[in-house]
Design a protein around this motif. Structure first.
Motif, PDB file in Angstrom:
ATOM      1  N   ALA A  16       0.811  -1.163  -0.322  1.00  0.00           N
ATOM      2  CA  ALA A  16      -0.067  -0.130  -0.012  1.00  0.00           C
ATOM      3  C   ALA A  16       0.818   1.327  -0.080  1.00  0.00           C
ATOM      4  O   ALA A  16       0.626   2.295  -0.705  1.00  0.00           O
ATOM      5  N   LYS A 111      -5.187   6.077  -5.674  1.00  0.00           N
ATOM      6  CA  LYS A 111      -5.586   6.204  -4.273  1.00  0.00           C
ATOM      7  C   LYS A 111      -6.613   5.050  -3.931  1.00  0.00           C
ATOM      8  O   LYS A 111      -6.449   4.514  -2.925  1.00  0.00           O
ATOM      9  N   LEU A 115      -6.015   2.607  -0.968  1.00  0.00           N
ATOM     10  CA  LEU A 115      -6.857   2.197   0.195  1.00  0.00           C
ATOM     11  C   LEU A 115      -7.372   0.576  -0.061  1.00  0.00           C
ATOM     12  O   LEU A 115      -7.785   0.349   1.161  1.00  0.00           O
ATOM     13  N   MET A 118      -5.034  -1.231   1.819  1.00  0.00           N
ATOM     14  CA  MET A 118      -5.195  -0.964   3.412  1.00  0.00           C
ATOM     15  C   MET A 118      -6.311  -1.862   4.002  1.00  0.00           C
ATOM     16  O   MET A 118      -6.397  -2.326   5.048  1.00  0.00           O
ATOM     17  N   LEU A 119      -7.522  -1.650   3.195  1.00  0.00           N
ATOM     18  CA  LEU A 119      -8.655  -2.174   3.747  1.00  0.00           C
ATOM     19  C   LEU A 119      -8.283  -3.888   4.055  1.00  0.00           C
ATOM     20  O   LEU A 119      -8.793  -4.194   4.982  1.00  0.00           O
ATOM     21  N   THR A 142      -9.007  -0.397   9.095  1.00  0.00           N
ATOM     22  CA  THR A 142     -10.013  -0.914   8.197  1.00  0.00           C
ATOM     23  C   THR A 142     -11.317   0.309   7.905  1.00  0.00           C
ATOM     24  O   THR A 142     -11.540   0.832   6.884  1.00  0.00           O
ATOM     25  N   SER A 145      -9.921   3.476   5.937  1.00  0.00           N
ATOM     26  CA  SER A 145      -9.819   3.077   4.345  1.00  0.00           C
ATOM     27  C   SER A 145     -11.272   2.780   3.938  1.00  0.00           C
ATOM     28  O   SER A 145     -11.534   3.521   2.671  1.00  0.00           O
TER      29      SER A 145
END
Lengths: 494, 125
Positions: A16, A111, A115, A118-119, A142, A145
């Motif tokens: 990420a 982006k 994200l 990251m999620l 969580t 993001s």
């Protein structure tokens, strides 16, 4: 051994943060790297799951501090099953959005993939961690993001939906931290296994307050009634694949957290009946709300909330059979609801209001997408021979075996409601005349591939449920065995 | 300090922290301006952080740093370091959430030209 559980958190997190840098070298890397990472993690999780099913859970100690002092990750049959499911859905969502439907510039695409990684990091972390504060951190990752992904489209009302989600999410995180601190002030430890082994010494008042705070905090993320005000808006305003990611990844992780608290950490028997009650309320209210919706994605969102209610009911039976049914339902819901979000997102692609009436006669223009949507609709209602049939059947048999005939009857009644609103949409797709100013959009090749994979999986599980039930049986046995979990974690010495 | 007085003071600190949290919650739920809602959320988090630090305090404890001064000194009580570490993490997370919230507020303001919740909310609650 090819890898360890910590890679599930470390690699996507690293990816990420590298995505913006890699994008400077070659723009296409922004799209390719997440896929490579997820494919590697998929292979790793299947390998580890096979290993775990044979030779017991892997407990990994982080930074050399043995439990209960350090943070540990637990890859057991139960958590491994959920991790594999989440990574698989992440892979499908990546495939679907490899080329966006709309012409999206390089900046937003960067982006989006950042994200998304990251999620997935956060959701996988929630499932793997063995430390309640660490779980709080992953829930926040969580959540943040998720807020970002909800606000992806600048044109629509997505900022409002995102702000609503953020407000409820921050209140949830405050409650969660408060609950964690109440437990910490009583026991002086944050390790889940150690808390579970000492919880009987805690004053029941503190125990109940803490459990209620936990359930209300996690209930916001897991879409439990009456805390799910954010969900329909977030699903409706976020891009289609993000809806699929919420239904398949975020909600699954939050339900995991609730279940871990009730089954492993706390020893309050009344919590099971409480699960059945809130689950039934969520199920009934969400399904009756779904039938009144005139926007396709909002309808799917309410249906998703209802399904989570059913999952909680199945967990609430408290028997191994109930847990089996709930896990089977989670698997099917993740696959089928993702398919519905992904295909439904094409059915209402160019309409402004995303109304259900605008899917009229779509099968002539989008034959494969329409067919897959219909397949998903039949499967989620529970018609044989699709995947949803087996999970609903196991919920009903679990209810019958626990002598909860009232619950059984209500679930059947709600299924009829579900059947009505899904068949209404399918009916419109196939037997209505196309509206005047609707302009369908052909799916991109990769999106089609992603949807076909999910559709094929529904059929495979529908015809050969045995391919997956063995794993789910072991996962549910693993969840029920609390003593083994405590021993496995606390016996680790560094 | 007298032990019962210390206890009283302790409850005073807990009470204040919970009061701050409730003030923040009130702000977040009742205020009409989006900025005040964000401020309310931050106030609520601060109250919680105060509560966490207070939970880890021991009577007469010093900073949890293992050093020469601690070994040679007369005071052998340390406060619990874990809540302090947790609060640091929670502050960082709170900072991130506030930043995201403010960026959303900016976008809502550009889109609607107002910060009043009643005029913005066209999504059904």
């Amino acid at each position: 051994m090819v890898g360890t559980p910590v890679l599930f958190v470390a690699i996507p997190l690293l990816a990420a943060f590298l995505i913006p840098l890699l994008g400077m070298i070659w723009k296409e890397l922004v799209r390719i790297v997440p896929g490579l990472v997820l494919m590697y993690l998929m292979v790793l999780s299947i390998n580890l799951l096979n290993h775990v099913l044979v030779s017991g859970p892997i407990v990994e100690v982080i930074a050399g501090w043995a439990p209960p002092f350090g943070i540990n990750l637990v890859f057991s049959a139960f958590s491994g099953f959920l991790v594999t499911l989440m990574i698989f859905l992440g892979l499908v969502v990546w495939l679907y959005s490899y080329r966006f439907k709309r012409n999206v510039g390089f900046e937003p695409a960067k982006k989006y993939f950042l994200l998304l990684m990251m999620l997935i990091t956060g959701a996988v972390g929630i499932v793997l961690t063995g430390d309640i504060f660490n779980m709080f951190v992953f829930i926040e990752i969580t959540g943040i993001s998720g807020y970002g992904l909800t606000a992806f489209y600048t044109g629509r009302d997505s900022a409002e939906a995102s702000f609503k989600y953020l407000m409820l999410g921050s209140i949830a995180s405050t409650l969660l931290l408060l609950a964690i601190m109440i437990l910490y002030s009583q026991l002086g430890t944050l390790n889940m296994a150690e808390i579970a082994s000492k919880i009987h010494t805690v004053n029941p008042t503190y125990k109940v307050i803490s459990l209620i705070l936990f359930i209300s905090a996690l209930g916001i993320e897991a879409e439990i009634f009456p805390l799910n005000g954010w969900a329909p808006d977030a699903y409706a305003e976020a891009p289609g694949p993000v809806g699929a990611a919420f239904a398949g990844i975020v909600v699954k992780a939050s339900v995991y957290a609730i279940i871990r608290y009730i089954f492993t950490i706390f020893d309050i028997s009344g919590a099971y009946s409480f699960l059945i009650i809130i689950g039934m309320m969520t199920l009934i209210i969400a399904e009756t709300a779904a039938i009144r919706q005139d926007k396709l994605k909002r309808m799917l969102a309410y249906s998703s909330i209802g399904q989570m209610g059913l999952v909680l009911v199945a967990f609430g039976f408290g028997t191994e059979e109930g847990v089996f049914a709930a896990l089977f339902l989670m698997l099917n819901h993740a696959i089928i609801k993702s398919l519905l979000f992904l295909s439904g997102s094409y059915l209402v692609y160019n309409s402004k209001d995303k109304k259900i009436v605008e899917v009229n006669g779509m099968h002539k223009f989008l034959p494969i997408t329409s067919f897959l949507f219909a397949l998903g609709a039949f499967a989620i209602v529970g018609l044989p021979p699709f995947a949803g049939f087996w999970s609903k059947l196991s919920v009903l048999t679990a209810a019958a075996d626990s002598h909860m005939l009232f619950v059984l009857a209500l679930v059947l009644i709600v299924s009829v409601i579900e059947l009505v609103y899904y068949l209404r949409v399918v009916n419109r797709i196939y037997f209505f005349k196309k509206g005047e100013n609707v302009d369908p959009k052909k799916p991109t090749f990769n999106a089609l591939l992603a949807m076909i994979v999910l559709g094929a999986l529904i059929l495979v599980i529908g015809f050969y449920p045995d391919v997956i039930t063995g794993v789910i049986h072991k996962a549910s046995a693993d969840l029920m065995d609390k003593t083994k979990y405590i021993n496995d974690v606390l016996s680790i010495k560094q | 300090m007298d032990s019962s007085l210390f206890q009283l003071l302790n409850y005073g600190v807990y009470g204040t922290a919970i009061l701050v949290m409730l003030i923040g919650l009130y702000g977040a739920l009742v205020k009409k301006s989006l900025l005040k809602v964000v401020i309310g959320l931050s106030v609520m988090e601060s109250g919680l952080n105060l509560l966490i630090v207070a939970l880890g305090y021991l009577k007469g404890g010093t900073a949890p740093i293992f050093s020469e001064g601690f070994l040679n000194g007369s005071n052998k009580i340390m406060v619990d370091p874990v809540p302090q570490a947790l609060v640091l993490t929670a502050i960082v997370i709170g900072f991130g959430v506030t930043a995201v919230a403010l960026s959303l507020v900016i976008r809502l303001y550009r889109h609607h030209g107002t910060l009043n919740i009643d005029e913005i909310r066209n999504l059904k609650w």
